[in-house]
Design a protein around this motif. Structure first.
Motif, short mmCIF file in Angstrom:
data_model
loop_
_atom_site.label_atom_id
_atom_site.label_comp_id
_atom_site.label_asym_id
_atom_site.label_seq_id
_atom_site.Cartn_x
_atom_site.Cartn_y
_atom_site.Cartn_z
N SER A 144 0.87 -1.18 0.00
CA SER A 144 0.00 0.00 0.00
C SER A 144 0.90 1.23 0.00
O SER A 144 2.09 1.16 0.34
N ALA A 145 0.30 2.37 -0.34
CA ALA A 145 1.08 3.61 -0.32
C ALA A 145 1.46 3.97 1.11
O ALA A 145 2.53 4.54 1.35
N SER A 146 0.60 3.64 2.07
CA SER A 146 0.95 3.87 3.48
C SER A 146 2.25 3.14 3.81
O SER A 146 3.17 3.69 4.41
N TYR A 172 -2.42 14.14 3.45
CA TYR A 172 -2.74 12.77 3.85
C TYR A 172 -1.78 11.86 3.11
O TYR A 172 -1.65 11.95 1.89
N HIS A 173 -1.09 11.01 3.87
CA HIS A 173 -0.16 10.07 3.24
C HIS A 173 -0.45 8.65 3.70
O HIS A 173 0.42 7.79 3.63
N GLY A 174 -1.67 8.41 4.22
CA GLY A 174 -2.04 7.09 4.67
C GLY A 174 -1.86 6.93 6.16
O GLY A 174 -1.83 7.92 6.92
N ASN A 236 -5.63 16.14 -0.86
CA ASN A 236 -6.41 15.41 0.15
C ASN A 236 -7.19 16.31 1.09
O ASN A 236 -7.74 15.84 2.09
N ASP A 264 5.23 11.97 -2.97
CA ASP A 264 4.20 10.94 -2.94
C ASP A 264 3.20 11.23 -4.07
O ASP A 264 2.41 12.17 -3.99
N HIS A 267 -1.83 10.08 -5.69
CA HIS A 267 -2.98 10.69 -6.36
C HIS A 267 -2.58 11.43 -7.64
O HIS A 267 -3.30 11.38 -8.63
N LYS A 291 -1.89 2.71 -4.95
CA LYS A 291 -3.31 2.60 -5.33
C LYS A 291 -3.55 2.09 -6.75
O LYS A 291 -3.98 0.97 -6.92
C1 LIG Z 1 -1.18 10.97 -1.32
C2 LIG Z 1 -1.53 9.69 -0.63
N1 LIG Z 1 -0.54 8.92 -0.16
C3 LIG Z 1 -0.81 7.77 0.46
C4 LIG Z 1 -2.09 7.35 0.66
C5 LIG Z 1 -2.38 6.06 1.36
O1 LIG Z 1 -2.77 5.08 0.47
P1 LIG Z 1 -3.22 3.66 1.02
O2 LIG Z 1 -4.50 3.90 1.78
O3 LIG Z 1 -3.45 2.86 -0.21
O4 LIG Z 1 -2.16 3.14 1.88
C6 LIG Z 1 -3.16 8.13 0.20
C7 LIG Z 1 -4.55 7.72 0.41
O5 LIG Z 1 -5.50 8.41 0.09
C8 LIG Z 1 -2.87 9.34 -0.46
O6 LIG Z 1 -3.82 10.13 -0.91
#
Ligand SMILES: Cc1ncc(COP(=O)(O)O)c(C=O)c1O
Length: 467
Positions: A144-146, A172-174, A236, A264, A267, A291
């Motif tokens: 996942s991006a998180s 927001y980065h997860g 976000n 990141d 999006h 994603k």
């Molecule tokens: C810019 C960004 N980075 C990371 C994430 C986290 O993604 P994930 O929920 O797939 O881990 C999101 C989720 O919306 C995001 O918008």
């Protein structure tokens, strides 16, 4: 605050009346989804598999039956309602629903073995393609991006030996503890009142407003920031674009301070085949994309520069399997880079998110943006629409915001709820968290036209309640 950044007055009584009308229409036409959601309360902690699914407006999330058997962005729910999907899983579904190449790759690899802890030949192709597309020479996959962001943060701390991570307010980065902070009236607080998780934010996190170069300079001058984690355009919390020169300043200041820059693009990948980074010539030390890149199968990738790869290898050398030491590096995950995901990534990067697909999708996104702007003008609504690539956002003030604090003043939960519900009742889905519409390679002209009709009806109703 100038008038241009002040939300217009809303007739709240008329707004309530519209919400009541739309709510009863939703209840009438979504009974089966409602029953299933109520049943879900017996076993799901929040009524559905993920807690945020309850954030869909209407009282319950619609329950999806399928896409009608055709690749595109149509969704059909269990009540038989049909939608043009502009939420697209908040980018997880950017490729569209049911692309034959993705479906074929998944079926083939599922039959051959989904997860073996070994690479497949697809991995060679995917690795080369990541380098070609995004320009960074070394990559690693995550689920996942998180996860990818957490890996980048850990590595940034390891190589810099610094504790702090700097983010921009409203980001927001997860599920990343360091990024759960925001600024409110100049004070640092936890975003959305989220629990602090006993994480020492005061020691390990730093936050400044987007576009605030002096504040960034001051925060980095302490030389305790391991990395800045940033979206190139904030997406976000409404949408906030970088001012001219901001990215140059961000890069120069991070370099001067010995701080790594993590961009990141989870999006903003909707900007173009190489993301906003390639389009605008950014030079991150680390790059994250998640994603969409496996067609909706959980996946993310992070890349690093050659210089950073050498620093990482110096602290975390690639050891021989004959050296019996722990394989734990503090990042990864057993399913990261599994064969199923990699097969889907190959299909996506090779056959779905192609240069041609971006040309088509960006043209349609421009059409959608013009439709919104036209309807806002026609109905005298003092709002504006912003767009980064395939992603458009309606902001409830006349002019773009500079940062999250300016956006915060424009947020109106009831009005946003009405916008979402009104569109949903007319067969259009937009992302439930803010007013965002995503156009992907599966979006067709007919979908944008359907959006235009639904939005025209919404704008006519809103014109009656905005003073
Ligand atoms: C810019 C960004 N980075 C990371 C994430 C986290 O993604 P994930 O929920 O797939 O881990 C999101 C989720 O919306 C995001 O918008």
């Amino acid at each position: 605050m100038s008038d241009a950044s002040r939300p217009p007055r809303i007739d709240r009584t008329a707004l309530e009346a519209l919400i009541t009308r739309e709510q009863s229409s939703f209840v009438r036409t979504h009974r089966r989804s409602g029953e299933l959601y109520a049943q879900g309360g017996a076993h799901w902690l929040y009524g559905a598999p993920s807690h945020w699914m309850r954030r869909w407006i209407g009282g319950w999330p619609i329950c999806v039956e399928g896409n009608g058997g055709r690749y595109g962005v149509a969704l059909i729910d269990v009540d038989g309602n049909r939608y043009a999907d502009f939420c697209l899983g908040d980018t997880g579904g950017m490729c569209g629903h049911g692309h034959p190449a993705v479906a074929e790759a998944l079926a083939r690899q599922a039959a051959a073995g989904a997860s073996t802890m070994l690479p497949t030949q697809d991995a060679q192709w995917v690795g080369q393609e990541l380098v070609r597309r995004f320009g960074l020479p070394y990559w690693n996959l995550a689920t996942s991006a998180s996860d990818a962001n957490r890996a980048c943060i850990r590595l940034a701390r390891m190589v810099t030996q610094r504790p702090r991570v700097l983010v921009f307010s409203g980001c927001y980065h997860g599920s990343v503890d360091e990024a759960h902070v925001e600024l409110a009236d100049g004070a640092v607080r936890l975003r959305n009142g989220i629990h602090d998780n006993f994480f020492p934010h005061d020691r390990l996190a730093a936050v400044v407003e987007f576009n605030d170069v002096p504040a960034l300079r001051e925060a980095l001058a302490r030389r305790d920031v391991a990395c800045v984690l940033a979206e190139p355009v904030m997406t976000n919390y409404g949408m906030v674009a970088p001012e001219p020169g901001f990215h140059d300043a961000l890069r120069a200041l991070t370099r001067d301070a010995g701080t790594l820059l993590v961009i990141d693009e989870t999006h903003t990948i909707s900007s173009g085949p190489g993301g906003y980074t390639r389009q605008h010539g950014l030079e991150p030390d680390m790059f994250v994309v998640g994603k969409s890149i496996a067609g909706g199968v959980p996946a993310a990738a992070w890349g690093v520069t050659g210089a950073l790869a050498r620093r990482i290898h110096a602290v975390l050398p690639p050891v021989s399997p004959w050296v019996r030491q722990s394989a734990h590096a503090g990042f990864g995950g057993t399913l990261a880079g599994n064969a199923l995901t990699v097969a889907a990534m190959r299909a996506v990067l090779g056959q779905v998110l192609t240069e041609d697909a971006y040309v088509r999708m960006l043209a349609l996104a421009r059409d959608l943006e013009h439709t919104v702007a036209l309807q806002l003008r026609r109905h005298g609504l003092p709002w504006h629409v912003m767009r980064v690539g395939g992603r458009a956002e309606i902001l409830l003030v006349p002019r773009p915001a500079r940062n999250a604090s300016e956006v915060r003043r424009t947020r109106d939960g009831e009005l946003e709820g009405l916008i979402h519900l009104h569109l949903m009742n007319r067969g259009v889905l937009i992302t439930p968290f803010h007013t965002m519409m995503l156009v992907g390679p599966g979006t067709g002209e007919a979908d944008v036209e359907a959006f235009g009709r639904a939005f025209a009806s919404l704008a006519a109703d809103l014109a009656e309640i905005v003073r």
